[in-house]
Design a protein around this motif. Sequence first.
Motif, PDB file in Angstrom:
ATOM      1  N   TYR A 105      -0.617   1.214   6.584  1.00  0.00           N
ATOM      2  CA  TYR A 105      -1.358  -0.039   6.426  1.00  0.00           C
ATOM      3  C   TYR A 105      -0.531  -1.217   6.936  1.00  0.00           C
ATOM      4  CZ  TYR A 105      -4.210  -3.472   3.842  1.00  0.00           C
ATOM      5  OH  TYR A 105      -5.026  -4.517   3.483  1.00  0.00           O
ATOM      6  N   LYS A 106       0.720  -1.296   6.483  1.00  0.00           N
ATOM      7  CA  LYS A 106       1.570  -2.408   6.906  1.00  0.00           C
ATOM      8  C   LYS A 106       1.916  -2.311   8.384  1.00  0.00           C
ATOM      9  CE  LYS A 106       4.313  -4.562   4.321  1.00  0.00           C
ATOM     10  NZ  LYS A 106       5.489  -5.028   3.568  1.00  0.00           N
ATOM     11  N   LYS A 107       1.980  -1.113   8.913  1.00  0.00           N
ATOM     12  CA  LYS A 107       2.222  -0.933  10.339  1.00  0.00           C
ATOM     13  C   LYS A 107       1.032  -1.420  11.165  1.00  0.00           C
ATOM     14  CE  LYS A 107       2.956   2.695  13.794  1.00  0.00           C
ATOM     15  NZ  LYS A 107       2.975   4.159  14.044  1.00  0.00           N
ATOM     16  N   GLY A 108      -0.150  -1.444  10.550  1.00  0.00           N
ATOM     17  CA  GLY A 108      -1.359  -1.813  11.265  1.00  0.00           C
ATOM     18  C   GLY A 108      -2.131  -0.630  11.783  1.00  0.00           C
ATOM     19  N   ASP A 109      -1.748   0.573  11.373  1.00  0.00           N
ATOM     20  CA  ASP A 109      -2.484   1.782  11.755  1.00  0.00           C
ATOM     21  C   ASP A 109      -3.529   2.039  10.670  1.00  0.00           C
ATOM     22  OD1 ASP A 109      -3.434   4.265  12.468  1.00  0.00           O
ATOM     23  OD2 ASP A 109      -1.461   5.153  12.842  1.00  0.00           O
ATOM     24  N   PHE A 110      -4.642   1.321  10.765  1.00  0.00           N
ATOM     25  CA  PHE A 110      -5.622   1.346   9.685  1.00  0.00           C
ATOM     26  C   PHE A 110      -6.397   2.658   9.622  1.00  0.00           C
ATOM     27  CE2 PHE A 110      -5.019  -3.197  10.668  1.00  0.00           C
ATOM     28  CZ  PHE A 110      -4.510  -3.581   9.449  1.00  0.00           C
ATOM     29  N   ALA A 111      -6.518   3.344  10.742  1.00  0.00           N
ATOM     30  CA  ALA A 111      -7.202   4.639  10.715  1.00  0.00           C
ATOM     31  C   ALA A 111      -6.401   5.647   9.902  1.00  0.00           C
ATOM     32  CB  ALA A 111      -7.423   5.138  12.138  1.00  0.00           C
ATOM     33  N   ALA A 112      -5.095   5.719  10.152  1.00  0.00           N
ATOM     34  CA  ALA A 112      -4.246   6.647   9.397  1.00  0.00           C
ATOM     35  C   ALA A 112      -4.169   6.241   7.934  1.00  0.00           C
ATOM     36  CB  ALA A 112      -2.850   6.701  10.018  1.00  0.00           C
TER      37      ALA A 112
ATOM     38  N   VAL B  64     -12.812  -2.647   6.884  1.00  0.00           N
ATOM     39  CA  VAL B  64     -13.081  -3.938   7.523  1.00  0.00           C
ATOM     40  C   VAL B  64     -12.305  -4.049   8.824  1.00  0.00           C
ATOM     41  CG1 VAL B  64     -12.789  -6.433   7.317  1.00  0.00           C
ATOM     42  CG2 VAL B  64     -13.676  -5.128   5.379  1.00  0.00           C
ATOM     43  N   GLN B  65     -11.033  -3.683   8.782  1.00  0.00           N
ATOM     44  CA  GLN B  65     -10.195  -3.786   9.979  1.00  0.00           C
ATOM     45  C   GLN B  65     -10.674  -2.847  11.083  1.00  0.00           C
ATOM     46  OE1 GLN B  65      -7.787  -6.016  10.546  1.00  0.00           O
ATOM     47  NE2 GLN B  65      -8.210  -6.900   8.545  1.00  0.00           N
ATOM     48  N   LEU B  66     -11.262  -1.733  10.697  1.00  0.00           N
ATOM     49  CA  LEU B  66     -11.756  -0.759  11.670  1.00  0.00           C
ATOM     50  C   LEU B  66     -13.173  -1.070  12.144  1.00  0.00           C
ATOM     51  CD1 LEU B  66     -10.398   2.478   9.931  1.00  0.00           C
ATOM     52  CD2 LEU B  66      -9.561   1.491  12.076  1.00  0.00           C
ATOM     53  N   GLY B  67     -13.757  -2.148  11.629  1.00  0.00           N
ATOM     54  CA  GLY B  67     -15.112  -2.510  12.022  1.00  0.00           C
ATOM     55  C   GLY B  67     -16.191  -1.784  11.248  1.00  0.00           C
TER      56      GLY B  67
END
Length: 386
Positions: A110-117, A144-147
């Motif tokens: 999450y903090k890395k920005g890999d929202f799918a993982a 939300v971040q993934l649309g």
Amino acid sequence: MRVAGTLVLIALVLVLVSPCAFSAEAQEPDPQQIFQDAAQAQQRGDLVVAVSKYQEVIRLNPNVVAAHANLGVVLVSLGRYDEAITQYHIALAEAPGDPALRLNLGLAYYKKGDFAAAAAQFASLHKENPGDLRVATLLGNCQVQLGLVDQAITLLEPLEKANPDNLDLEWALGNALIRTSQTLDGLKRIQKVADKGQNADAHQLAADLYLGLTLFDQAKENAQAVIRLNPDAAKAYVVLGMIDDFGGNEKDAQDNYRKALQIDPKDNQARLQLANAFLIDRKLDQAREEIDRALAIEPNSLAARYELARLERTEGNLAAALKDLEAIERQDPQWLPPHVELSALYYRLQRPSDGDREKEIVNRLRTEEQDRRGQSRVISPRVPLP
């Protein structure tokens, strides 16, 4: 903490260890003592020492799950997300399915920005324990971040009824509603987070949204709240400057843009708004200086090229202005302001059929924007960002 556009307050899990985790036959150096030294360094915030100590424990005894887990926590705190993720995977190989380790792994992604993982980890945890509000909120934020905003709303809205004062939940749901053009419903929740949480990020988002809705008093109140909480918030001064701009107070607007640039010289929105203010005052040389600086920071900025075209048009260099505006239109045909400028420019150049075509596009885009916002009045900043 605020990560990649989301606002979630989370404490990473510190995994403690019992003496039985270490071999009873361990000789000097004592890995248990080193582990305790690492944990103490971690708790007092001496993270570099903690990393070194945990790594030493792992070198002496690679199977200590807590050492890998705690090392992961420290590495996340240092922003070394890939290394942390590796440590969590090693720990999970030794303790498969452990919920705390999976949560921390999800948080690292999450903090890395890999929202799918991250979503994959949170979805699995949510399926096992649907009542865990923190996990559900994190999953909603990822969606939300993934649309996947409809999924986020479906997940979060039922939880809100039983948890109306959970500000993390309100932030996530508010952002989801805004993404689906339910701006006022979303804004209500963002404002709650701002007011109850005294949160500068939420006040800034509220200020931006109110500005776009032409609710200038509310925008100003939130921008001023941001500055009270964080005097070095450049974007808040940009909002105040834009409010002054719309009110025709160009001197105050310029002062606010300059304050923003003193805080953050790389804030191109502030710089281009200042250029626009100079343009209105017919200070064309100063306007060009600011536009050139903006292009030096971001050579491919459509907003900067748009301002350059407006300057060229004001200077009477209509051919250059036309060339730049047509290039911008080709790159972003859904961006309204270049069409507005082109329509007027075509009429000025005695090309009425082209002007009529652009006018039709302008009317269509304005109608679409009104439909999206659900508002009868729609404005754009004087220097809109595409």
